[in-house]
Design a protein around this motif. Structure first.
Motif, PDB file in Angstrom:
ATOM      1  N   HIS A  68       9.228   5.781  -4.256  1.00 32.59           N
ATOM      2  CA  HIS A  68       9.963   5.062  -3.207  1.00 32.59           C
ATOM      3  C   HIS A  68      11.449   5.400  -3.234  1.00 32.59           C
ATOM      4  CE1 HIS A  68       6.355   2.845  -2.170  1.00 32.59           C
ATOM      5  NE2 HIS A  68       6.124   2.798  -3.477  1.00 32.59           N
ATOM      6  N   THR A  99       1.519   2.984  -3.864  1.00 30.66           N
ATOM      7  CA  THR A  99       1.464   2.164  -2.644  1.00 30.66           C
ATOM      8  C   THR A  99       0.229   1.265  -2.672  1.00 30.66           C
ATOM      9  OG1 THR A  99       0.078   3.706  -1.395  1.00 30.66           O
ATOM     10  CG2 THR A  99       2.459   4.087  -1.322  1.00 30.66           C
ATOM     11  N   ILE A 105       6.736  -3.982  -2.710  1.00 30.10           N
ATOM     12  CA  ILE A 105       6.183  -3.007  -1.768  1.00 30.10           C
ATOM     13  C   ILE A 105       5.001  -3.603  -1.027  1.00 30.10           C
ATOM     14  CG2 ILE A 105       4.974  -0.781  -1.617  1.00 30.10           C
ATOM     15  CD1 ILE A 105       7.924  -0.463  -2.171  1.00 30.10           C
TER      16      ILE A 105
END
Lengths: 327, 338
Positions: free
Chosen positions: A215, A150, A180
């Motif tokens: 994810h 992330t 992302i």
């Protein structure tokens, strides 16, 4: 708090670290005026100049070997390998030199450097722009291997890597770069290397993964919830050293473990994680440890249908998670 | 004495004392190595890899650098470089016996895998030529910091075929870094002769392709090597960039204590080496110019042998590291927050 995509988080962390410490510098192919082929160093050349944001000749062994020398002298190089697939000419420098320098000199000489490289597939990159290479390095003590999932983790872990006294390989899944987004504090913070992160708590099954497949597994977990099963998702974040305690705690909690990674199954990270679980908590398990991985073929094919066949997906993860939950 | 009959060392600005010191380092290098062979053949140490035939190249090169200021990333034969850089015979012997107090590695590495932090001698490995890139990185970092540092690095002629050799020269050439590359060309890469190793026969010529002077020098002539290095060192300090120096050396011993060169070298060839021995040449020069007499040479020998005897006895009496020392220095000790 700014919302940044994954590659912006890389760039802003490099900027932060270069502002913080004059000894931090970036070197690699096309990192200068162009700002890197993925834009990870965009704008840094204008702010810090061509010496600290240095275009290298097209020579990976030299990018790492020169970086090692510069680190030995006391500077903090952040070396970029344009694609992880091209890291192999530098393999000798990483394994024979960077990893062993502290050990062989009893800390008289140390190599505080970072090697960043985009890895992973699903971007129509074919055999040589799609590989996962982390398992070639995780067998080598002396290295640290980090794979964030992330933007928040990118910043905390890359800052930690730059400040680390040992060589850190920092692998960024290129499929996450623009896909992302997330909130990233503007303040200076560090995420300790070697600590996994529970990205989702759950009670029926435990999924252990890292990189882009975090994810996929989170998306699958949300779907599985609707089917009545609760999945814990543990993001390893660091592959060397592995967070044994977090792995064992997460495995014990549900007694059913699925390990997911895009890299091939044989001798992959999943093999080590499952061995740790077998050693530490075999009798807490309610099902055999499962692995969902890339196929054991030399690399990822280019044509769309074959690439899709190779790649993991939320659907493939959901199926494996559902099967385990029902076991 | 008029200028045109000036002795070569005087023309280079070297005093008698300096020249005698250079010769004593050459002799020390030879005698330390001879002792290592005796210890190896006597079963006291497992391994030797030798500088014999390259003493002039090593001592001549090292003399152009500033001790404890410039940096060295040597290769395995560079015993002479280490001694001139300030590493002591005791420290060399501790490495040969793989003792705990060996400053290079405490017994983790084979002998001749140098490393001495106080004297800026970098730790080395066994894969050849990797250290050339480290030298370039040190030069790069020194320039970024604004430090006036020149870096010595070295490999053999066989290693000049490795990719890292070419990558290092190219990078140093692109950025005009203060690095001097020495190739100790002893004509053999273990058993494979120059003509099967180096296309074109000259390593020096490779410098031109990387934007730097490539200089060939008689590696058995300490003054010729010193002259080439002094010029290269001045060039580096002027910011004009790197130099490649190929010193034509001889290899008197086998590649290492595990090799027997009689299998691949002609007896006549080995016999002919005696006339080219850099120590014989240097000794002849000293006597010819009246810089020392036989009695003086004998006194120098005695002093060196006493030093080597003392170093050998000292090192042999030192302990090995504890077996568990094998688990140390993998990573930095964990840093605690706050």
């Amino acid at each position: 708090m700014a919302v940044l995509n994954f590659v912006e988080a890389v760039r802003e962390t490099l900027r932060q670290e270069m502002r913080r410490d004059r000894d931090v510098w970036v070197v690699g192919e096309d990192v200068g005026k162009k700002g890197g082929v993925f834009g990870a160093t965009l704008g840094l050349f204008d702010e810090f100049g061509g010496e600290r944001v240095q275009d290298s000749p097209l020579t990976e062994s030299a990018i790492v070997g020169v970086g090692i020398g510069a680190a030995l002298y006391g500077t903090k190089p952040v070396c970029e390998i344009q694609f992880a697939d091209f890291i192999f000419p530098a393999f000798n420098q990483i394994i024979s030199e960077a990893a062993k320098m502290r050990y062989r000199s009893n800390s008289a000489w140390t190599v505080p450097m970072v090697i960043r490289a985009p890895f992973g597939g699903g971007v129509h990159g074919g055999l040589y722009h799609s590989q996962s290479v982390e398992q070639y390095f995780t067998n080598t003590a002396g290295l640290k291997v980090v794979v964030p999932s992330t933007p928040y983790d990118v910043k905390g872990l890359l800052a930690a890597a730059v400040r680390d006294p040992d060589p850190v390989l920092f692998f960024e899944h290129k499929g996450l770069y623009r896909a992302i987004k997330g909130e990233v504090p503007e303040s200076d913070y560090v995420i300790p290397i070697g600590k996994a992160d529970m990205k989702r708590d759950g009670s029926d099954i435990t999924v252990i993964t890292y990189g882009k497949t975090v994810h996929f597994c989170l998306e699958a977990a949300a779907q599985l919830e609707k089917e009545g099963y609760s999945a814990l998702v543990l993001d390893l974040r660091t592959l060397l050293p592995l967070d044994r305690e977090a792995i064992v705690t997460a495995a014990r909690k549900t007694g059913k473990v699925l390990i997911v990674h895009e890299a091939g199954k044989t001798h992959g990270i999943g093999a080590e994680v499952s061995a740790i679980i077998a050693e530490e908590c075999l009798f807490d398990l309610d099902a055999p440890v499962q692995r969902l991985c890339g196929p054991d073929v030399p690399a990822m094919p280019y044509a769309g249908p074959m690439e899709k066949f190779f790649m993991l997906s939320p659907e493939k993860c959901l199926e494996a998670m559902r099967n385990l939950a029902r076991f | 004495m008029t200028a045109n009959t000036q002795a070569r060392h005087e023309a280079l600005g070297l005093s008698r004392e300096q020249l005698l010191e250079m010769f004593s380092y050459m002799l020390l290098t030879r005698r330390v190595d001879e002792r290592l062979w005796l210890l190896q053949r006597g079963g006291k140490i497992p391994f030797v890899i030798s500088p014999q035939g390259a003493e002039a190249a090593q001592v001549g090169a090292a003399y152009a650098f500033r001790r404890d200021h410039d940096w060295f990333t040597p290769y395995y034969r560079d015993l002479g470089i280490n001694l001139v850089a300030g590493v002591t015979p005791r420290e060399i012997m501790l490495g040969a016996f793989a003792r705990s107090d060996c400053p290079a590695s405490g017994g983790k590495q084979m002998p001749s895998h140098w490393g001495n932090r106080p004297h800026n001698v970098l730790s080395g490995s066994s894969p050849v030529t990797t250290q050339l890139l480290h030298a370039v990185g040190i030069g790069q970092a020194a320039r970024m910091r604004g430090d006036d540092v020149v870096v010595y690095t070295c490999c053999g002629e066989g290693s000049s075929n490795q990719g890292d050799f070419h990558e290092a020269l190219n990078w140093a050439g692109v950025h005009k870094l203060p690095v001097i590359f020495l190739i100790q060309n002893n004509q053999y890469a273990i058993s494979v002769p120059l003509e099967k190793q180096v296309a074109g026969g000259s390593v020096a010529n490779r410098g031109q392709g990387y934007g730097m002077p490539g200089i060939e020098v008689d590696g058995t002539d300490v003054l010729a090597v010193y002259e080439a290095f002094r010029a290269a060192h001045e060039r580096a300090r002027r910011g004009e960039g790197p130099t490649l120096i190929e010193a034509k050396c001889i290899r008197i011993t086998s590649h290492s204590s595990d090799d027997d060169q009689r299998r691949y070298r002609d007896p006549a060839e080995l016999e002919a080496l005696k006339a080219k021995d850099p120590l014989v040449k240097a000794r002849g020069y000293l006597l010819e110019h009246g810089l020392i007499d036989e009695a003086g040479l004998e006194a120098m020998e005695k002093k060196i042998m006493a030093m080597i005897d003392e170093a050998t006895e000292f090192a042999e009496a030192q302990p090995y590291a504890k077996p568990e020392f094998a688990l140390t220095h993998v990573y930095a000790p964990e840093q605690r927050e706050g």
